[in-house]
Design an enzyme around this catalytic site. Structure first.
Site, PDB file in Angstrom:
ATOM      1  N   TYR A  60      -6.648  16.218  11.949  1.00  0.00           N
ATOM      2  CA  TYR A  60      -7.064  14.855  11.622  1.00  0.00           C
ATOM      3  C   TYR A  60      -8.512  14.575  11.999  1.00  0.00           C
ATOM      4  O   TYR A  60      -8.932  14.771  13.140  1.00  0.00           O
ATOM      5  CB  TYR A  60      -6.157  13.819  12.300  1.00  0.00           C
ATOM      6  CG  TYR A  60      -4.704  13.847  11.818  1.00  0.00           C
ATOM      7  CD1 TYR A  60      -4.342  14.489  10.644  1.00  0.00           C
ATOM      8  CD2 TYR A  60      -3.710  13.219  12.544  1.00  0.00           C
ATOM      9  CE1 TYR A  60      -3.030  14.524  10.202  1.00  0.00           C
ATOM     10  CE2 TYR A  60      -2.379  13.234  12.107  1.00  0.00           C
ATOM     11  CZ  TYR A  60      -2.056  13.908  10.943  1.00  0.00           C
ATOM     12  OH  TYR A  60      -0.755  13.933  10.518  1.00  0.00           O
ATOM     13  N   SER A 214       4.107   8.346   6.461  1.00  0.00           N
ATOM     14  CA  SER A 214       3.763   7.522   5.278  1.00  0.00           C
ATOM     15  C   SER A 214       4.905   6.608   4.828  1.00  0.00           C
ATOM     16  O   SER A 214       5.291   6.612   3.649  1.00  0.00           O
ATOM     17  CB  SER A 214       3.276   8.396   4.105  1.00  0.00           C
ATOM     18  OG  SER A 214       1.993   8.905   4.362  1.00  0.00           O
ATOM     19  N   LEU A 221       3.021   0.390  -0.532  1.00  0.00           N
ATOM     20  CA  LEU A 221       4.092  -0.571  -0.249  1.00  0.00           C
ATOM     21  C   LEU A 221       3.656  -1.633   0.773  1.00  0.00           C
ATOM     22  O   LEU A 221       4.477  -2.375   1.291  1.00  0.00           O
ATOM     23  CB  LEU A 221       5.320   0.181   0.304  1.00  0.00           C
ATOM     24  CG  LEU A 221       5.872   1.299  -0.584  1.00  0.00           C
ATOM     25  CD1 LEU A 221       6.891   2.153   0.173  1.00  0.00           C
ATOM     26  CD2 LEU A 221       6.521   0.701  -1.840  1.00  0.00           C
ATOM     27  N   GLY A 223       1.724  -4.309   0.488  1.00  0.00           N
ATOM     28  CA  GLY A 223       1.521  -5.695   0.090  1.00  0.00           C
ATOM     29  C   GLY A 223       0.167  -5.920  -0.557  1.00  0.00           C
ATOM     30  O   GLY A 223      -0.083  -6.968  -1.134  1.00  0.00           O
ATOM     31  N   LYS A 224      -0.705  -4.910  -0.477  1.00  0.00           N
ATOM     32  CA  LYS A 224      -1.999  -5.127  -1.132  1.00  0.00           C
ATOM     33  C   LYS A 224      -1.902  -4.866  -2.636  1.00  0.00           C
ATOM     34  O   LYS A 224      -2.797  -5.235  -3.382  1.00  0.00           O
ATOM     35  CB  LYS A 224      -3.119  -4.314  -0.479  1.00  0.00           C
ATOM     36  CG  LYS A 224      -2.904  -2.835  -0.430  1.00  0.00           C
ATOM     37  CD  LYS A 224      -4.173  -2.114   0.025  1.00  0.00           C
ATOM     38  CE  LYS A 224      -4.609  -2.488   1.416  1.00  0.00           C
ATOM     39  NZ  LYS A 224      -4.023  -1.620   2.449  1.00  0.00           N
TER      40      LYS A 224
HETATM   41  N1  LIG Z   1       3.117  15.576   9.062  1.00  0.00           N
HETATM   42  C1  LIG Z   1       2.393  15.236   8.030  1.00  0.00           C
HETATM   43  O1  LIG Z   1       2.195  16.036   7.086  1.00  0.00           O
HETATM   44  C2  LIG Z   1       1.798  13.859   7.964  1.00  0.00           C
HETATM   45  C3  LIG Z   1       1.174  13.433   6.774  1.00  0.00           C
HETATM   46  C4  LIG Z   1       0.658  12.141   6.744  1.00  0.00           C
HETATM   47  C5  LIG Z   1       0.727  11.320   7.856  1.00  0.00           C
HETATM   48  N2  LIG Z   1       1.303  11.776   9.016  1.00  0.00           N
HETATM   49  C6  LIG Z   1       1.376  10.917  10.218  1.00  0.00           C
HETATM   50  O2  LIG Z   1       1.983   9.678   9.855  1.00  0.00           O
HETATM   51  C7  LIG Z   1       1.121   8.601  10.200  1.00  0.00           C
HETATM   52  C8  LIG Z   1       1.337   7.461   9.242  1.00  0.00           C
HETATM   53  O3  LIG Z   1       1.046   7.903   7.921  1.00  0.00           O
HETATM   54  P1  LIG Z   1       0.256   6.954   6.930  1.00  0.00           P
HETATM   55  O4  LIG Z   1      -1.018   6.481   7.578  1.00  0.00           O
HETATM   56  O5  LIG Z   1       0.164   7.672   5.643  1.00  0.00           O
HETATM   57  O6  LIG Z   1       1.290   5.724   6.861  1.00  0.00           O
HETATM   58  P2  LIG Z   1       1.498   4.580   5.775  1.00  0.00           P
HETATM   59  O7  LIG Z   1       2.200   3.493   6.499  1.00  0.00           O
HETATM   60  O8  LIG Z   1       2.119   5.087   4.539  1.00  0.00           O
HETATM   61  O9  LIG Z   1       0.010   4.114   5.375  1.00  0.00           O
HETATM   62  C9  LIG Z   1      -0.796   3.492   6.318  1.00  0.00           C
HETATM   63  C10 LIG Z   1      -1.972   2.854   5.583  1.00  0.00           C
HETATM   64  O10 LIG Z   1      -1.511   1.754   4.777  1.00  0.00           O
HETATM   65  C11 LIG Z   1      -2.390   0.647   4.919  1.00  0.00           C
HETATM   66  N3  LIG Z   1      -1.623  -0.399   5.650  1.00  0.00           N
HETATM   67  C12 LIG Z   1      -0.760  -0.186   6.697  1.00  0.00           C
HETATM   68  N4  LIG Z   1      -0.207  -1.361   7.082  1.00  0.00           N
HETATM   69  C13 LIG Z   1      -0.690  -2.300   6.282  1.00  0.00           C
HETATM   70  C14 LIG Z   1      -0.476  -3.702   6.204  1.00  0.00           C
HETATM   71  N5  LIG Z   1       0.377  -4.315   7.022  1.00  0.00           N
HETATM   72  N6  LIG Z   1      -1.133  -4.403   5.256  1.00  0.00           N
HETATM   73  C15 LIG Z   1      -1.984  -3.783   4.404  1.00  0.00           C
HETATM   74  N7  LIG Z   1      -2.234  -2.456   4.426  1.00  0.00           N
HETATM   75  C16 LIG Z   1      -1.595  -1.710   5.363  1.00  0.00           C
HETATM   76  C17 LIG Z   1      -3.592   1.139   5.715  1.00  0.00           C
HETATM   77  O11 LIG Z   1      -4.490   1.807   4.852  1.00  0.00           O
HETATM   78  P3  LIG Z   1      -5.714   1.115   4.099  1.00  0.00           P
HETATM   79  O12 LIG Z   1      -6.231  -0.004   4.963  1.00  0.00           O
HETATM   80  O13 LIG Z   1      -6.692   2.203   3.897  1.00  0.00           O
HETATM   81  O14 LIG Z   1      -5.125   0.644   2.809  1.00  0.00           O
HETATM   82  C18 LIG Z   1      -2.956   2.231   6.567  1.00  0.00           C
HETATM   83  O15 LIG Z   1      -3.887   3.165   7.042  1.00  0.00           O
HETATM   84  C19 LIG Z   1      -0.275   9.227  10.222  1.00  0.00           C
HETATM   85  O16 LIG Z   1      -1.196   8.488  11.011  1.00  0.00           O
HETATM   86  C20 LIG Z   1       0.013  10.571  10.804  1.00  0.00           C
HETATM   87  O17 LIG Z   1       0.121  10.467  12.226  1.00  0.00           O
HETATM   88  C21 LIG Z   1       1.851  13.037   9.074  1.00  0.00           C
END
Ligand SMILES: NC(=O)c1ccc[n+]([C@@H]2O[C@H](COP(=O)([O-])OP(=O)(O)OC[C@H]3O[C@@H](n4cnc5c(N)ncnc54)[C@H](OP(=O)(O)O)[C@@H]3O)[C@@H](O)[C@H]2O)c1
Length: 370
Positions: A60, A214, A221, A223-224
């Site tokens: 990361y 994710s 998902l 809300g944006k």
């Molecule tokens: N093992 C793996 O292969 C793998 C892969 C991916 C992730 N992960 C882990 O899983 C964690 C979470 O994954 P993810 O970041 O993809 O999760 P996610 O919940 O699918 O996406 C998070 C993104 O959505 C947006 N967001 C989140 N909450 C929001 C809200 N309340 N209102 C508006 N926008 C919102 C933000 O991005 P924006 O502001 O840019 O829109 C945020 O960075 C990562 O940090 C990592 O630790 C692991």
């Protein structure tokens, strides 16, 4: 539900929060993360809400995520309290195949780098990040066991591997007395439900807690993106990464827009944000141990931290289940009522987790007859 209620992960004795904090957004190197001030705010808000489970990886933001996480933990003197997850697999030196992958040489190289960046002498949960398609699982399990015995690692897990690979790894651990796998880390959300076909029963049967990544499908998902507000395309990671060939960022499809539309309607009825409803749905599915939430802004994290404070009534849950139900393919289509009825003489037998999940999927996809 407050974050300071803890659950043991898989069959281990490690106590973790049901919402983990993802730190893939710690650092601006990838073009869609948070700067140091915002990342520190995210970490502090999560910890102040009672959370103890944090997720990072050597991949990361080129190491910044691990370094900042270690720094934030040290600033508040929280090392003993926090459960740190980090991962190895991705290459750190172009041209050197042994500086990546899941072989012993790379694992032993990677763990030293993670320990140094995190500023700690042990990792609570060390995970293989992604299957490299070639390293035998025997080598991975033996090396991970060595790390546990050396004291550098407390617990181990796998992320993004085939189910057969994880099942063989866990069976080897059991038979050879290696440290067992306590967790599987996998993508799961209303728009990505394929793990239900094999991994949920795998984790439940073999004692591996599923950590979901994710849960908001990288923001789809959150809300944006609101189908009711035409022209609202949302700014953020998915917009920045449009055109990327990374499968994790390919979320815009007709099927997914239908799901977003239903999520918006359900969230309106519940008077909750779409993000909260999407995370709540995910966290309450069978086999799910913890949901890793990600954010780039404090307001997003504050929103997401309220995701477990309510229940989705069964009728609304059903609407979300139905709009997002994945197609059932062979051989899973053979595990529904029609074929199983032929096997069991027409009577209902057993209530294993595999039957629970698959029957739900198969019956409503029309593949089963009963
Ligand atoms: N093992 C793996 O292969 C793998 C892969 C991916 C992730 N992960 C882990 O899983 C964690 C979470 O994954 P993810 O970041 O993809 O999760 P996610 O919940 O699918 O996406 C998070 C993104 O959505 C947006 N967001 C989140 N909450 C929001 C809200 N309340 N209102 C508006 N926008 C919102 C933000 O991005 P924006 O502001 O840019 O829109 C945020 O960075 C990562 O940090 C990592 O630790 C692991």
């Amino acid at each position: 539900m407050a974050l300071n209620t803890y659950y043991t992960l898989g069959k281990s004795g490690l106590r973790v929060s049901r919402l983990a904090l993802g730190t893939m957004t710690f650092g601006t190197e990838w073009g869609w993360g948070a700067d140091e001030t915002s990342a520190r705010q995210l970490f502090n808000a999560y910890v102040d809400a009672g959370g103890n489970f944090v997720d990072t990886a050597d991949l990361y933001t080129g190491g910044t995520s691990e370094a900042w996480l270690g720094q934030f933990i040290a600033e508040r003197n929280l090392r003993d309290r926090m459960v740190i997850t980090t991962k190895f697999t991705y290459n750190a030196e172009p041209g050197n195949p042994n500086a990546g992958g899941n072989g012993r040489k790379n694992i032993l190289r990677a763990v030293e780098g993670s320990l140094q960046r995190l500023g700690t002498d042990y990792i609570d949960l060390y995970m293989l990040h992604t299957w490299d398609t070639i390293t035998p699982v025997e080598e991975v399990m033996r090396t991970m066991d060595d790390l546990v015995r050396s004291g550098k690692v407390r617990h181990i897990g796998l992320s993004d591997t085939p189910a057969w690979y994880a099942a063989r790894g866990q069976t080897l651990a059991e038979w050879r007395g290696y440290e067992p796998l306590s967790a599987l880390q996998l993508e799961y959300s209303l728009v990505e439900r394929n793990i239900e076909q094999e991994f949920v029963s795998l984790g439940t049967e073999l004692g591996m807690g599923i950590m979901v990544w994710s849960p908001l499908a990288s923001g789809l998902l959150s809300g944006k993106y609101k189908p009711s507000e035409s022209g609202s395309t949302g700014a953020g990671r998915l917009a920045t990464m449009q055109g990327s060939s990374n499968p994790g960022f390919q979320k815009f499809s007709d099927r997914n827009w239908k799901i977003v539309g239903e999520l918006e309607r359900v969230a309106q009825i519940l008077d909750r944000s779409m993000a909260q409803v999407a995370i709540n749905w995910t966290a309450n599915r069978p086999g799910i141990a913890s949901v890793i939430i990600g954010a780039t802004k404090l307001s997003q994290l504050e929103d997401n931290l309220k995701a477990l404070d309510f229940e989705i009534p069964s009728e609304l849950k059903q609407r979300l289940d139905e709009v997002s139900r994945p197609a059932v393919q062979f051989p899973y289509s053979f595990f529904g009522d029609e074929i199983q009825g032929m096997i069991h003489g027409g009577v209902t037998v057993g209530a294993k987790p595999v039957g629970y999940i698959l029957n739900q999927l198969i019956q409503s996809s029309g593949a089963g007859v009963s």
